[in-house]
Structures are given as C-alpha cells and as structure tokens.
Write a protein that holds these residues in place. Structure first.
Motif, PDB file in Angstrom:
ATOM      1  N   MET A   1       0.853  -1.172   0.000  1.00 50.78           N
ATOM      2  CA  MET A   1       0.000   0.000   0.000  1.00 50.78           C
ATOM      3  C   MET A   1       0.895   1.231   0.000  1.00 50.78           C
ATOM      4  SD  MET A   1      -3.111   0.419   2.510  1.00 50.78           S
ATOM      5  CE  MET A   1      -4.231   1.725   2.412  1.00 50.78           C
ATOM      6  N   SER A   2       0.552   2.206  -0.779  1.00 49.30           N
ATOM      7  CA  SER A   2       1.401   3.379  -0.924  1.00 49.30           C
ATOM      8  C   SER A   2       1.234   4.336   0.254  1.00 49.30           C
ATOM      9  CB  SER A   2       1.056   4.109  -2.220  1.00 49.30           C
ATOM     10  OG  SER A   2      -0.194   4.743  -2.099  1.00 49.30           O
ATOM     11  N   ILE A   3       2.215   5.195   0.403  1.00 52.95           N
ATOM     12  CA  ILE A   3       2.170   6.197   1.479  1.00 52.95           C
ATOM     13  C   ILE A   3       0.972   7.122   1.293  1.00 52.95           C
ATOM     14  CG2 ILE A   3       3.375   8.215   2.378  1.00 52.95           C
ATOM     15  CD1 ILE A   3       5.950   6.716   2.138  1.00 52.95           C
ATOM     16  N   LEU A   4       0.643   7.435   0.056  1.00 55.05           N
ATOM     17  CA  LEU A   4      -0.509   8.301  -0.206  1.00 55.05           C
ATOM     18  C   LEU A   4      -1.800   7.670   0.316  1.00 55.05           C
ATOM     19  CD1 LEU A   4      -0.582  11.038  -1.481  1.00 55.05           C
ATOM     20  CD2 LEU A   4      -1.204   9.991  -3.628  1.00 55.05           C
ATOM     21  N   SER A   5      -1.916   6.359   0.181  1.00 49.85           N
ATOM     22  CA  SER A   5      -3.095   5.669   0.707  1.00 49.85           C
ATOM     23  C   SER A   5      -3.143   5.744   2.219  1.00 49.85           C
ATOM     24  CB  SER A   5      -3.086   4.202   0.272  1.00 49.85           C
ATOM     25  OG  SER A   5      -3.123   4.094  -1.115  1.00 49.85           O
ATOM     26  N   TRP A   6      -1.971   5.597   2.868  1.00 53.28           N
ATOM     27  CA  TRP A   6      -1.943   5.684   4.327  1.00 53.28           C
ATOM     28  C   TRP A   6      -2.270   7.089   4.803  1.00 53.28           C
ATOM     29  CZ3 TRP A   6      -2.895   1.885   7.205  1.00 53.28           C
ATOM     30  CH2 TRP A   6      -2.496   0.611   6.849  1.00 53.28           C
ATOM     31  N   ILE A   7      -1.911   8.101   4.038  1.00 47.82           N
ATOM     32  CA  ILE A   7      -2.273   9.476   4.401  1.00 47.82           C
ATOM     33  C   ILE A   7      -3.786   9.649   4.324  1.00 47.82           C
ATOM     34  CG2 ILE A   7      -2.119  11.889   3.646  1.00 47.82           C
ATOM     35  CD1 ILE A   7       0.821  11.323   2.948  1.00 47.82           C
ATOM     36  N   LEU A   8      -4.399   9.118   3.264  1.00 45.40           N
ATOM     37  CA  LEU A   8      -5.857   9.175   3.144  1.00 45.40           C
ATOM     38  C   LEU A   8      -6.516   8.402   4.283  1.00 45.40           C
ATOM     39  CD1 LEU A   8      -8.404   9.966   1.615  1.00 45.40           C
ATOM     40  CD2 LEU A   8      -8.123   7.914   0.248  1.00 45.40           C
ATOM     41  N   PHE A   9      -6.004   7.198   4.561  1.00 44.49           N
ATOM     42  CA  PHE A   9      -6.499   6.437   5.708  1.00 44.49           C
ATOM     43  C   PHE A   9      -6.352   7.253   6.988  1.00 44.49           C
ATOM     44  CE2 PHE A   9      -6.021   1.887   4.038  1.00 44.49           C
ATOM     45  CZ  PHE A   9      -7.387   1.695   4.008  1.00 44.49           C
ATOM     46  N   GLY A  10      -5.229   7.939   7.116  1.00 45.02           N
ATOM     47  CA  GLY A  10      -4.963   8.721   8.313  1.00 45.02           C
ATOM     48  C   GLY A  10      -5.964   9.841   8.529  1.00 45.02           C
ATOM     49  N   LEU A  11      -6.373  10.486   7.461  1.00 40.49           N
ATOM     50  CA  LEU A  11      -7.388  11.541   7.584  1.00 40.49           C
ATOM     51  C   LEU A  11      -8.683  10.984   8.168  1.00 40.49           C
ATOM     52  CD1 LEU A  11      -6.905  13.479   4.247  1.00 40.49           C
ATOM     53  CD2 LEU A  11      -6.532  14.354   6.545  1.00 40.49           C
ATOM     54  N   ILE A  12      -9.101   9.852   7.624  1.00 37.64           N
ATOM     55  CA  ILE A  12     -10.336   9.231   8.100  1.00 37.64           C
ATOM     56  C   ILE A  12     -10.134   8.641   9.490  1.00 37.64           C
ATOM     57  CG2 ILE A  12     -12.058   7.460   7.608  1.00 37.64           C
ATOM     58  CD1 ILE A  12     -11.243   7.810   4.610  1.00 37.64           C
ATOM     59  N   ALA A  13      -8.996   7.984   9.688  1.00 35.65           N
ATOM     60  CA  ALA A  13      -8.717   7.355  10.980  1.00 35.65           C
ATOM     61  C   ALA A  13      -8.595   8.387  12.084  1.00 35.65           C
ATOM     62  CB  ALA A  13      -7.444   6.523  10.889  1.00 35.65           C
ATOM     63  N   GLY A  14      -8.055   9.555  11.790  1.00 33.08           N
ATOM     64  CA  GLY A  14      -7.972  10.622  12.783  1.00 33.08           C
ATOM     65  C   GLY A  14      -9.344  11.056  13.257  1.00 33.08           C
ATOM     66  N   ALA A  15     -10.280  11.127  12.334  1.00 36.82           N
ATOM     67  CA  ALA A  15     -11.653  11.486  12.701  1.00 36.82           C
ATOM     68  C   ALA A  15     -12.281  10.394  13.568  1.00 36.82           C
ATOM     69  CB  ALA A  15     -12.484  11.720  11.448  1.00 36.82           C
ATOM     70  N   VAL A  16     -12.045   9.139  13.207  1.00 33.84           N
ATOM     71  CA  VAL A  16     -12.578   8.025  13.994  1.00 33.84           C
ATOM     72  C   VAL A  16     -11.942   7.997  15.381  1.00 33.84           C
ATOM     73  CG1 VAL A  16     -12.719   5.501  14.137  1.00 33.84           C
ATOM     74  CG2 VAL A  16     -13.198   6.649  11.981  1.00 33.84           C
ATOM     75  N   ALA A  17     -10.625   8.210  15.447  1.00 29.78           N
ATOM     76  CA  ALA A  17      -9.935   8.244  16.745  1.00 29.78           C
ATOM     77  C   ALA A  17     -10.495   9.358  17.622  1.00 29.78           C
ATOM     78  CB  ALA A  17      -8.439   8.423  16.545  1.00 29.78           C
ATOM     79  N   LYS A  18     -10.799  10.486  17.020  1.00 29.53           N
ATOM     80  CA  LYS A  18     -11.373  11.611  17.769  1.00 29.53           C
ATOM     81  C   LYS A  18     -12.769  11.253  18.277  1.00 29.53           C
ATOM     82  CE  LYS A  18     -11.408  15.874  19.154  1.00 29.53           C
ATOM     83  NZ  LYS A  18     -10.665  16.261  20.314  1.00 29.53           N
ATOM     84  N   LEU A  19     -13.526  10.480  17.506  1.00 24.86           N
ATOM     85  CA  LEU A  19     -14.843  10.034  17.970  1.00 24.86           C
ATOM     86  C   LEU A  19     -14.718   9.033  19.115  1.00 24.86           C
ATOM     87  CD1 LEU A  19     -16.739   9.560  14.590  1.00 24.86           C
ATOM     88  CD2 LEU A  19     -17.152  11.307  16.319  1.00 24.86           C
ATOM     89  N   ILE A  20     -13.697   8.176  19.057  1.00 28.06           N
ATOM     90  CA  ILE A  20     -13.486   7.186  20.108  1.00 28.06           C
ATOM     91  C   ILE A  20     -12.979   7.855  21.387  1.00 28.06           C
ATOM     92  CG2 ILE A  20     -12.086   5.182  20.782  1.00 28.06           C
ATOM     93  CD1 ILE A  20     -12.191   4.315  17.825  1.00 28.06           C
ATOM     94  N   LEU A  21     -12.104   8.846  21.237  1.00 30.12           N
ATOM     95  CA  LEU A  21     -11.542   9.576  22.379  1.00 30.12           C
ATOM     96  C   LEU A  21     -11.969  11.042  22.319  1.00 30.12           C
ATOM     97  CD1 LEU A  21      -7.886   8.210  22.295  1.00 30.12           C
ATOM     98  CD2 LEU A  21      -9.667   7.626  23.944  1.00 30.12           C
ATOM     99  N   PRO A  22     -13.236  11.324  22.631  1.00 27.54           N
ATOM    100  CA  PRO A  22     -13.673  12.719  22.546  1.00 27.54           C
ATOM    101  C   PRO A  22     -13.030  13.559  23.635  1.00 27.54           C
ATOM    102  CG  PRO A  22     -15.370  11.387  23.559  1.00 27.54           C
ATOM    103  CD  PRO A  22     -14.271  10.456  23.138  1.00 27.54           C
ATOM    104  N   GLY A  23     -13.095  14.842  23.439  1.00 22.38           N
ATOM    105  CA  GLY A  23     -12.550  15.771  24.415  1.00 22.38           C
ATOM    106  C   GLY A  23     -11.826  16.897  23.709  1.00 22.38           C
ATOM    107  N   LYS A  24     -11.512  17.895  24.484  1.00 22.97           N
ATOM    108  CA  LYS A  24     -10.828  19.048  23.920  1.00 22.97           C
ATOM    109  C   LYS A  24      -9.326  18.785  23.915  1.00 22.97           C
ATOM    110  CE  LYS A  24     -10.353  23.924  24.209  1.00 22.97           C
ATOM    111  NZ  LYS A  24     -11.145  25.071  24.035  1.00 22.97           N
ATOM    112  N   ASP A  25      -8.746  18.824  22.742  1.00 20.67           N
ATOM    113  CA  ASP A  25      -7.312  18.618  22.596  1.00 20.67           C
ATOM    114  C   ASP A  25      -6.622  19.955  22.418  1.00 20.67           C
ATOM    115  OD1 ASP A  25      -7.363  15.791  22.613  1.00 20.67           O
ATOM    116  OD2 ASP A  25      -8.064  15.804  20.549  1.00 20.67           O
ATOM    117  N   PRO A  26      -5.456  20.108  23.030  1.00 22.92           N
ATOM    118  CA  PRO A  26      -4.693  21.325  22.767  1.00 22.92           C
ATOM    119  C   PRO A  26      -4.223  21.317  21.315  1.00 22.92           C
ATOM    120  CG  PRO A  26      -3.488  19.838  24.221  1.00 22.92           C
ATOM    121  CD  PRO A  26      -4.818  19.232  23.974  1.00 22.92           C
ATOM    122  N   GLY A  27      -4.452  22.380  20.597  1.00 27.51           N
ATOM    123  CA  GLY A  27      -4.008  22.447  19.214  1.00 27.51           C
ATOM    124  C   GLY A  27      -5.140  22.514  18.219  1.00 27.51           C
ATOM    125  N   GLY A  28      -6.312  22.037  18.568  1.00 21.35           N
ATOM    126  CA  GLY A  28      -7.467  22.145  17.702  1.00 21.35           C
ATOM    127  C   GLY A  28      -7.512  21.122  16.584  1.00 21.35           C
TER     128      GLY A  28
END
Length: 87
Positions: A1-28
C-alpha cells in the motif's frame, strides 16, 4: 500500500480516533488532522513491519484498523505530553 493511501487512511482514521476519544485537545482540529495522518502512517508501518510482514495492502478493514490504532496511539501520547492541568 502506498504512502498516499496511508495518508488518506490517516485523515479518516484521525476522525474516527477523535470520535473514540472525545474531548478538547490542545491544538485544535489542524493538529488532530495531523495526528491522524501520522497515526495512519504509524499504523501502516506497524501492521506491515511487525504483524503482517507486508501483508496489508489495499483499502480493506484490516488496513483501516491499523490506521485507527496508530491514530489512537498518537492521540493518547499527544494528550499525555501536552495536557494542561486544570486547577
């Protein structure tokens, strides 16, 4: 799998991780997106190097799971390092 695919996965995965661990993060939202992208790359590296031996490829549930796991790890580490104590 290419790095570009992992970056796309990362965008979606970051949103899912934020849903799993809600809360206010420093940095926005920008920092959270960055954590998601780097977490996706971390998850891809962990899955390919240590657990899959290069067996993770394409857009599938296992690959997405590794990306989410990497994002969760980085989000937890980020919160531990940059958490401002309330008091």
């Amino acid at each position: 799998m290419s790095i570009l695919s992992w970056i796309l996965f990362g965008l979606i995965a970051g949103a899912v991780a934020k849903l799993i661990l809600p809360g206010k993060d420093p940095g926005g939202i920008i920092v959270t997106i960055g954590i998601g992208i780097v977490g996706g790359l971390l998850g891809g590296w962990l899955g390919s190097s240590f657990f899959g031996g290069g067996g993770i490829s394409g857009f599938n549930l296992a690959s997405f799971g590794w990306a989410v796991l990497g994002s969760l790890i980085l989000l937890l580490l980020y919160r531990l390092v940059f958490h401002k104590s309330r008091g």
